[in-house]
Design a protein around this motif. Structure first.
Motif, PDB file in Angstrom:
ATOM      1  N   MET A  89      28.794  37.340  32.300  1.00 20.58           N
ATOM      2  CA  MET A  89      29.885  38.290  32.065  1.00 20.58           C
ATOM      3  C   MET A  89      30.454  38.828  33.381  1.00 20.58           C
ATOM      4  SD  MET A  89      28.450  40.298  28.738  1.00 20.58           S
ATOM      5  CE  MET A  89      29.994  40.982  28.200  1.00 20.58           C
ATOM      6  N   VAL A  90      29.597  39.137  34.326  1.00 22.14           N
ATOM      7  CA  VAL A  90      30.071  39.628  35.623  1.00 22.14           C
ATOM      8  C   VAL A  90      30.848  38.536  36.348  1.00 22.14           C
ATOM      9  CG1 VAL A  90      29.316  40.388  37.908  1.00 22.14           C
ATOM     10  CG2 VAL A  90      28.312  41.408  35.873  1.00 22.14           C
ATOM     11  N   ALA A  91      30.327  37.312  36.330  1.00 17.42           N
ATOM     12  CA  ALA A  91      30.999  36.206  37.016  1.00 17.42           C
ATOM     13  C   ALA A  91      32.343  35.892  36.374  1.00 17.42           C
ATOM     14  CB  ALA A  91      30.109  34.965  37.008  1.00 17.42           C
ATOM     15  N   SER A  92      32.407  35.880  35.052  1.00 18.66           N
ATOM     16  CA  SER A  92      33.683  35.580  34.405  1.00 18.66           C
ATOM     17  C   SER A  92      34.689  36.710  34.638  1.00 18.66           C
ATOM     18  CB  SER A  92      33.486  35.361  32.903  1.00 18.66           C
ATOM     19  OG  SER A  92      33.051  36.546  32.274  1.00 18.66           O
ATOM     20  N   GLY A  93      34.230  37.948  34.725  1.00 16.61           N
ATOM     21  CA  GLY A  93      35.123  39.057  35.036  1.00 16.61           C
ATOM     22  C   GLY A  93      35.660  38.968  36.452  1.00 16.61           C
ATOM     23  N   LEU A  94      34.801  38.612  37.389  1.00 15.24           N
ATOM     24  CA  LEU A  94      35.261  38.465  38.783  1.00 15.24           C
ATOM     25  C   LEU A  94      36.239  37.312  38.914  1.00 15.24           C
ATOM     26  CD1 LEU A  94      31.997  39.077  40.818  1.00 15.24           C
ATOM     27  CD2 LEU A  94      34.025  40.534  40.704  1.00 15.24           C
ATOM     28  N   ILE A  95      35.970  36.211  38.259  1.00 11.28           N
ATOM     29  CA  ILE A  95      36.898  35.078  38.311  1.00 11.28           C
ATOM     30  C   ILE A  95      38.234  35.448  37.694  1.00 11.28           C
ATOM     31  CG2 ILE A  95      37.303  32.758  37.383  1.00 11.28           C
ATOM     32  CD1 ILE A  95      34.277  32.258  37.727  1.00 11.28           C
ATOM     33  N   GLY A  96      38.193  36.189  36.597  1.00 13.30           N
ATOM     34  CA  GLY A  96      39.437  36.625  35.966  1.00 13.30           C
ATOM     35  C   GLY A  96      40.246  37.559  36.849  1.00 13.30           C
ATOM     36  N   VAL A  97      39.587  38.446  37.555  1.00 17.73           N
ATOM     37  CA  VAL A  97      40.280  39.388  38.435  1.00 17.73           C
ATOM     38  C   VAL A  97      40.846  38.656  39.651  1.00 17.73           C
ATOM     39  CG1 VAL A  97      39.921  41.325  40.001  1.00 17.73           C
ATOM     40  CG2 VAL A  97      39.031  41.432  37.679  1.00 17.73           C
ATOM     41  N   LEU A  98      40.079  37.745  40.213  1.00 19.51           N
ATOM     42  CA  LEU A  98      40.508  37.051  41.426  1.00 19.51           C
ATOM     43  C   LEU A  98      41.634  36.046  41.180  1.00 19.51           C
ATOM     44  CD1 LEU A  98      37.062  36.500  43.149  1.00 19.51           C
ATOM     45  CD2 LEU A  98      38.810  38.201  43.719  1.00 19.51           C
ATOM     46  N   THR A  99      41.679  35.458  39.998  1.00 20.06           N
ATOM     47  CA  THR A  99      42.708  34.455  39.721  1.00 20.06           C
ATOM     48  C   THR A  99      43.982  35.046  39.168  1.00 20.06           C
ATOM     49  OG1 THR A  99      41.783  34.038  37.528  1.00 20.06           O
ATOM     50  CG2 THR A  99      41.018  32.646  39.327  1.00 20.06           C
ATOM     51  N   LYS A 100      43.988  36.299  38.844  1.00 20.86           N
ATOM     52  CA  LYS A 100      45.193  36.904  38.253  1.00 20.86           C
ATOM     53  C   LYS A 100      46.195  37.299  39.296  1.00 20.86           C
ATOM     54  CE  LYS A 100      46.678  40.115  34.816  1.00 20.86           C
ATOM     55  NZ  LYS A 100      46.302  41.099  33.858  1.00 20.86           N
TER      56      LYS A 100
END
Length: 54
Positions: free
Chosen positions: A43-54
């Motif tokens: 969950m933390v990794a998918s949240g970070l990826i979502g924030v960084l790619t937006k």
């Protein structure tokens, strides 16, 4: 004031040594920690990826 009997407040030390060490956690508890930790990391990794790619 406690509503629990004294033997429930001071659990038996079945897995403990004579030297007063804490008992080892059971295999089920270790598996639960690993699974919950894995879900948390995902969950933390998918949240970070979502924030960084937006």
């Amino acid at each position: 004031m406690s509503f629990l009997p004294k033997d429930e407040l001071e659990p038996k030390r079945d897995g403990a040594d004579d030297k007063g060490k804490r008992p080892r956690p059971s295999m089920n508890r270790i598996i639960l920690w690993v699974v919950v930790g894995g879900v948390g990391v995902y969950m933390v990794a998918s949240g970070l990826i979502g924030v960084l790619t937006k």
